[in-house]
Motif scaffolding. Structure first.
Motif, PDB file in Angstrom:
ATOM      1  N   THR A 228     -26.591-100.669  50.250  1.00 16.13           N
ATOM      2  CA  THR A 228     -26.257-101.959  50.836  1.00 16.13           C
ATOM      3  C   THR A 228     -26.865-101.998  52.234  1.00 16.13           C
ATOM      4  OG1 THR A 228     -24.208-102.253  49.596  1.00 16.13           O
ATOM      5  CG2 THR A 228     -24.356-103.358  51.729  1.00 16.13           C
ATOM      6  N   GLU A 229     -27.330-103.176  52.638  1.00 18.43           N
ATOM      7  CA  GLU A 229     -27.984-103.324  53.949  1.00 18.43           C
ATOM      8  C   GLU A 229     -27.188-104.282  54.823  1.00 18.43           C
ATOM      9  OE1 GLU A 229     -32.199-105.034  55.846  1.00 18.43           O
ATOM     10  OE2 GLU A 229     -32.024-104.615  53.699  1.00 18.43           O
ATOM     11  N   VAL A 230     -26.998-103.906  56.083  1.00 15.23           N
ATOM     12  CA  VAL A 230     -26.398-104.776  57.093  1.00 15.23           C
ATOM     13  C   VAL A 230     -27.438-104.977  58.184  1.00 15.23           C
ATOM     14  CG1 VAL A 230     -24.521-105.104  58.735  1.00 15.23           C
ATOM     15  CG2 VAL A 230     -24.096-103.859  56.604  1.00 15.23           C
ATOM     16  N   ILE A 231     -27.744-106.232  58.491  1.00 15.31           N
ATOM     17  CA  ILE A 231     -28.793-106.524  59.452  1.00 15.31           C
ATOM     18  C   ILE A 231     -28.210-107.269  60.648  1.00 15.31           C
ATOM     19  CG2 ILE A 231     -29.449-108.719  58.375  1.00 15.31           C
ATOM     20  CD1 ILE A 231     -32.352-108.101  59.082  1.00 15.31           C
ATOM     21  N   VAL A 232     -28.696-106.961  61.842  1.00 17.75           N
ATOM     22  CA  VAL A 232     -28.306-107.667  63.057  1.00 17.75           C
ATOM     23  C   VAL A 232     -29.581-108.095  63.777  1.00 17.75           C
ATOM     24  CG1 VAL A 232     -28.106-105.483  64.330  1.00 17.75           C
ATOM     25  CG2 VAL A 232     -27.029-107.548  65.235  1.00 17.75           C
ATOM     26  N   VAL A 233     -29.628-109.336  64.188  1.00 14.82           N
ATOM     27  CA  VAL A 233     -30.805-109.873  64.882  1.00 14.82           C
ATOM     28  C   VAL A 233     -30.708-109.533  66.364  1.00 14.82           C
ATOM     29  CG1 VAL A 233     -32.067-111.960  65.499  1.00 14.82           C
ATOM     30  CG2 VAL A 233     -31.093-111.727  63.219  1.00 14.82           C
ATOM     31  N   LEU A 234     -31.778-108.964  66.904  1.00 16.31           N
ATOM     32  CA  LEU A 234     -31.833-108.618  68.322  1.00 16.31           C
ATOM     33  C   LEU A 234     -32.593-109.661  69.129  1.00 16.31           C
ATOM     34  CD1 LEU A 234     -32.601-104.787  68.053  1.00 16.31           C
ATOM     35  CD2 LEU A 234     -30.373-105.935  68.142  1.00 16.31           C
ATOM     36  N   GLU A 235     -33.678-110.192  68.555  1.00 14.28           N
ATOM     37  CA  GLU A 235     -34.490-111.203  69.234  1.00 14.28           C
ATOM     38  C   GLU A 235     -34.937-112.249  68.219  1.00 14.28           C
ATOM     39  OE1 GLU A 235     -37.820-109.495  71.205  1.00 14.28           O
ATOM     40  OE2 GLU A 235     -36.681-107.854  72.103  1.00 14.28           O
ATOM     41  N   GLY A 236     -35.082-113.495  68.670  1.00 13.50           N
ATOM     42  CA  GLY A 236     -35.607-114.551  67.817  1.00 13.50           C
ATOM     43  C   GLY A 236     -34.577-115.063  66.823  1.00 13.50           C
ATOM     44  N   THR A 237     -35.068-115.758  65.811  1.00 15.61           N
ATOM     45  CA  THR A 237     -34.214-116.281  64.738  1.00 15.61           C
ATOM     46  C   THR A 237     -34.800-115.891  63.390  1.00 15.61           C
ATOM     47  OG1 THR A 237     -35.395-118.396  64.657  1.00 15.61           O
ATOM     48  CG2 THR A 237     -33.472-118.260  66.122  1.00 15.61           C
ATOM     49  N   LEU A 238     -33.934-115.687  62.422  1.00 17.54           N
ATOM     50  CA  LEU A 238     -34.369-115.308  61.078  1.00 17.54           C
ATOM     51  C   LEU A 238     -33.642-116.157  60.043  1.00 17.54           C
ATOM     52  CD1 LEU A 238     -34.385-111.378  61.177  1.00 17.54           C
ATOM     53  CD2 LEU A 238     -36.365-112.917  61.298  1.00 17.54           C
ATOM     54  N   TYR A 239     -34.412-116.597  59.046  1.00 14.95           N
ATOM     55  CA  TYR A 239     -33.842-117.232  57.858  1.00 14.95           C
ATOM     56  C   TYR A 239     -33.754-116.144  56.794  1.00 14.95           C
ATOM     57  CZ  TYR A 239     -33.703-120.052  53.570  1.00 14.95           C
ATOM     58  OH  TYR A 239     -33.374-120.576  52.349  1.00 14.95           O
ATOM     59  N   VAL A 240     -32.531-115.785  56.386  1.00 12.84           N
ATOM     60  CA  VAL A 240     -32.339-114.663  55.468  1.00 12.84           C
ATOM     61  C   VAL A 240     -31.546-115.124  54.247  1.00 12.84           C
ATOM     62  CG1 VAL A 240     -32.307-113.057  57.420  1.00 12.84           C
ATOM     63  CG2 VAL A 240     -30.142-113.896  56.485  1.00 12.84           C
ATOM     64  N   GLY A 241     -31.635-114.339  53.186  1.00  9.51           N
ATOM     65  CA  GLY A 241     -30.868-114.681  52.000  1.00  9.51           C
ATOM     66  C   GLY A 241     -30.979-113.625  50.923  1.00  9.51           C
ATOM     67  N   PHE A 242     -30.085-113.736  49.937  1.00  8.24           N
ATOM     68  CA  PHE A 242     -30.152-112.871  48.753  1.00  8.24           C
ATOM     69  C   PHE A 242     -29.748-113.670  47.529  1.00  8.24           C
ATOM     70  CE2 PHE A 242     -25.758-112.274  50.239  1.00  8.24           C
ATOM     71  CZ  PHE A 242     -25.017-112.380  49.063  1.00  8.24           C
ATOM     72  N   VAL A 243     -30.137-113.158  46.366  1.00  8.67           N
ATOM     73  CA  VAL A 243     -29.862-113.811  45.090  1.00  8.67           C
ATOM     74  C   VAL A 243     -28.983-112.896  44.254  1.00  8.67           C
ATOM     75  CG1 VAL A 243     -30.870-114.828  43.005  1.00  8.67           C
ATOM     76  CG2 VAL A 243     -32.097-114.981  45.187  1.00  8.67           C
ATOM     77  N   THR A 244     -27.928-113.460  43.670  1.00 11.08           N
ATOM     78  CA  THR A 244     -27.038-112.658  42.831  1.00 11.08           C
ATOM     79  C   THR A 244     -27.703-112.364  41.490  1.00 11.08           C
ATOM     80  OG1 THR A 244     -25.948-114.612  41.897  1.00 11.08           O
ATOM     81  CG2 THR A 244     -25.017-113.676  43.924  1.00 11.08           C
ATOM     82  N   SER A 245     -27.085-111.505  40.720  1.00  9.79           N
ATOM     83  CA  SER A 245     -27.665-111.068  39.446  1.00  9.79           C
ATOM     84  C   SER A 245     -27.474-112.124  38.360  1.00  9.79           C
ATOM     85  CB  SER A 245     -27.016-109.749  39.013  1.00  9.79           C
ATOM     86  OG  SER A 245     -25.612-109.903  38.884  1.00  9.79           O
ATOM     87  N   ASN A 246     -28.081-111.894  37.208  1.00 14.01           N
ATOM     88  CA  ASN A 246     -27.937-112.782  36.059  1.00 14.01           C
ATOM     89  C   ASN A 246     -26.468-112.892  35.676  1.00 14.01           C
ATOM     90  OD1 ASN A 246     -30.698-112.646  36.187  1.00 14.01           O
ATOM     91  ND2 ASN A 246     -30.971-111.528  34.284  1.00 14.01           N
ATOM     92  N   THR A 247     -25.988-113.997  35.207  1.00 12.45           N
ATOM     93  CA  THR A 247     -26.788-115.169  34.868  1.00 12.45           C
ATOM     94  C   THR A 247     -26.672-116.274  35.919  1.00 12.45           C
ATOM     95  OG1 THR A 247     -24.916-116.051  33.610  1.00 12.45           O
ATOM     96  CG2 THR A 247     -26.538-114.763  32.374  1.00 12.45           C
ATOM     97  N   ASP A 248     -25.871-116.040  36.942  1.00 17.28           N
ATOM     98  CA  ASP A 248     -25.687-117.079  37.966  1.00 17.28           C
ATOM     99  C   ASP A 248     -26.919-117.263  38.829  1.00 17.28           C
ATOM    100  OD1 ASP A 248     -23.151-117.523  37.099  1.00 17.28           O
ATOM    101  OD2 ASP A 248     -22.189-116.213  38.563  1.00 17.28           O
ATOM    102  N   ASN A 249     -27.499-116.143  39.285  1.00 17.39           N
ATOM    103  CA  ASN A 249     -28.676-116.204  40.168  1.00 17.39           C
ATOM    104  C   ASN A 249     -28.442-117.149  41.352  1.00 17.39           C
ATOM    105  OD1 ASN A 249     -30.497-116.030  37.163  1.00 17.39           O
ATOM    106  ND2 ASN A 249     -30.416-114.390  38.658  1.00 17.39           N
ATOM    107  N   ARG A 250     -27.272-117.017  41.991  1.00 13.62           N
ATOM    108  CA  ARG A 250     -26.942-117.865  43.140  1.00 13.62           C
ATOM    109  C   ARG A 250     -27.680-117.367  44.383  1.00 13.62           C
ATOM    110  NH1 ARG A 250     -20.823-118.380  44.275  1.00 13.62           N
ATOM    111  NH2 ARG A 250     -21.681-119.882  45.794  1.00 13.62           N
ATOM    112  N   LEU A 251     -28.163-118.322  45.163  1.00 16.91           N
ATOM    113  CA  LEU A 251     -28.861-118.006  46.404  1.00 16.91           C
ATOM    114  C   LEU A 251     -27.915-118.204  47.586  1.00 16.91           C
ATOM    115  CD1 LEU A 251     -31.423-117.414  48.098  1.00 16.91           C
ATOM    116  CD2 LEU A 251     -31.923-119.870  47.998  1.00 16.91           C
ATOM    117  N   PHE A 252     -27.756-117.154  48.415  1.00 19.38           N
ATOM    118  CA  PHE A 252     -26.960-117.218  49.629  1.00 19.38           C
ATOM    119  C   PHE A 252     -27.915-117.090  50.815  1.00 19.38           C
ATOM    120  CE2 PHE A 252     -24.024-115.925  46.397  1.00 19.38           C
ATOM    121  CZ  PHE A 252     -22.798-116.483  46.756  1.00 19.38           C
TER     122      PHE A 252
END
Length: 335
Positions: A228-252
């Motif tokens: 599992t990854e935990v990310i923290v932004v130090l500088e700038g801005t980031l658009y981030v996301g992940f997709v859940t597994s089948n069959t929902d494939n929801r994008l967060f």
């Protein structure tokens, strides 16, 4: 047999076995298999165990030595059960010469069945016959963290170096604050700090990474199969996301600013994109000393040898020419 408290006697023996008498573990494990319909011979075996306990009240198991070494012993009896030709296996852990934990594994299918169909292995059950007390478990964990580090010689399944040969450099890495060159097709650069860079991280289940982004730079969709990854932004801005597994494939998704934190669950495809006009920097923590990385595009279209275009054309529902074009691209070996 109804007037004989056979099940109660076996239950009492199991309690004794788990607490103080590890030596009767195998015998109790055998008699506990016949609780549903015990016969006279089974009751006789229980009596033998009780006589053994009575005759050895002032005796105990002794494990010599006091060195803080964790050792494991295993044994397997293939098809040793004369009634059902089933197999028994087990293990014993000792720490500083003292038995800490052990378990007997008894196959629920015969050896003949198992040899014919390996699916039966998943239907076997484990019969626990000994465990640590909570206080002992905590003590063992503390001692393990303090005394049992494993300076890796080669990652994943290989032998560890002698702890006596460890140096401070085995637990040290320098340069994580140094900006990295992002002049590449994807506009990002990952600086990993895992067991490859810090040998002392081996078996500790944690690692770090610095991620530098050029303006509109991308850390492409990828997955970490072991972390599992935990990310923290130090500088700038980031658009981030992940997709859940089948069959929902929801994008967060989320837009992160300096100080914001986002979590990417283990094994899920995720990405980070610098949607700003300035450089961005993020720091990631991962729950494995060797999390692994699989970049989706590289794995699908840049594999060696190539995946058949028939397969990919069918999977993506596109013409083979599109697949051939994608496979002909140079896939940057990203991060």
């Amino acid at each position: 047999m109804e007037a004989i408290p056979h099940s109660s006697a076996v239950g009492s023996l199991m309690c004794v076995m788990r607490c103080t008498r590890l030596d009767i573990g195998h015998a109790v494990g055998v008699v506990s298999r016949f609780l549903a319909n015990p016969g006279k011979e089974h009751c006789e075996v229980v009596k033998w165990i009780l006589r053994y306990l009575k005759g050895t009240l002032k005796m105990c198991l002794c494990f010599g030595g006091a060195k803080p070494i964790l050792e494991e012993f295993t044994d397997v009896d293939m098809a040793g059960d004369l009634d059902g030709r089933k197999s028994t296996s087990g293990f014993l852990f000792t720490f500083a010469g003292r038995a800490e934990e052990y378990k007997v594994h008894y196959d629920s299918q015969s050896a003949i069945d198992l040899s014919k169909n390996s699916m039966y292995h998943s239907r076997s059950h484990q019969r626990p016959t000994g465990s640590l007390q909570e206080s002992d478990r905590d003590e063992l964990q503390v001692r393990t963290q303090l005394h049992f580090f494993c300076i890796v010689v080669f990652v994943n399944g290989k032998v560890c170096n002698d702890p006596k040969l460890a140096t401070a450099d085995d637990f040290f890495f320098s340069g994580l604050l140094t900006p990295q060159n992002t002049s590449n097709p994807i506009g990002s650069k990952v600086t990993p700090v895992n067991v490859i860079q810090i040998l002392g991280l081996n078996t500790l289940g944690i690692s770090l990474a610095r991620i530098d982004f050029a303006p509109y730079g991308l850390n492409p969709p990828h997955t970490h199969p072991r972390a599992t990854e935990v990310i923290v932004v130090l500088e700038g801005t980031l658009y981030v996301g992940f997709v859940t597994s089948n069959t929902d494939n929801r994008l967060f998704t989320k837009v992160l600013y300096p100080g914001d934190v986002f979590v990417f669950p283990q094994g899920l495809i995720h990405f980070q994109f610098n949607n700003g006009k300035t450089n961005a920097v993020a720091l990631a923590a991962l729950s494995s000393q060797n999390p692994g990385t699989i970049t989706v595009a590289n794995a699908v279209f840049g594999s060696n040898p190539r995946i058949s275009d028939d397969v990919l054309a069918k999977a993506f529902q596109v013409d083979k020419k599109v697949v051939d074009y994608l496979q002909a691209q140079f896939w940057w070996p990203s991060n």
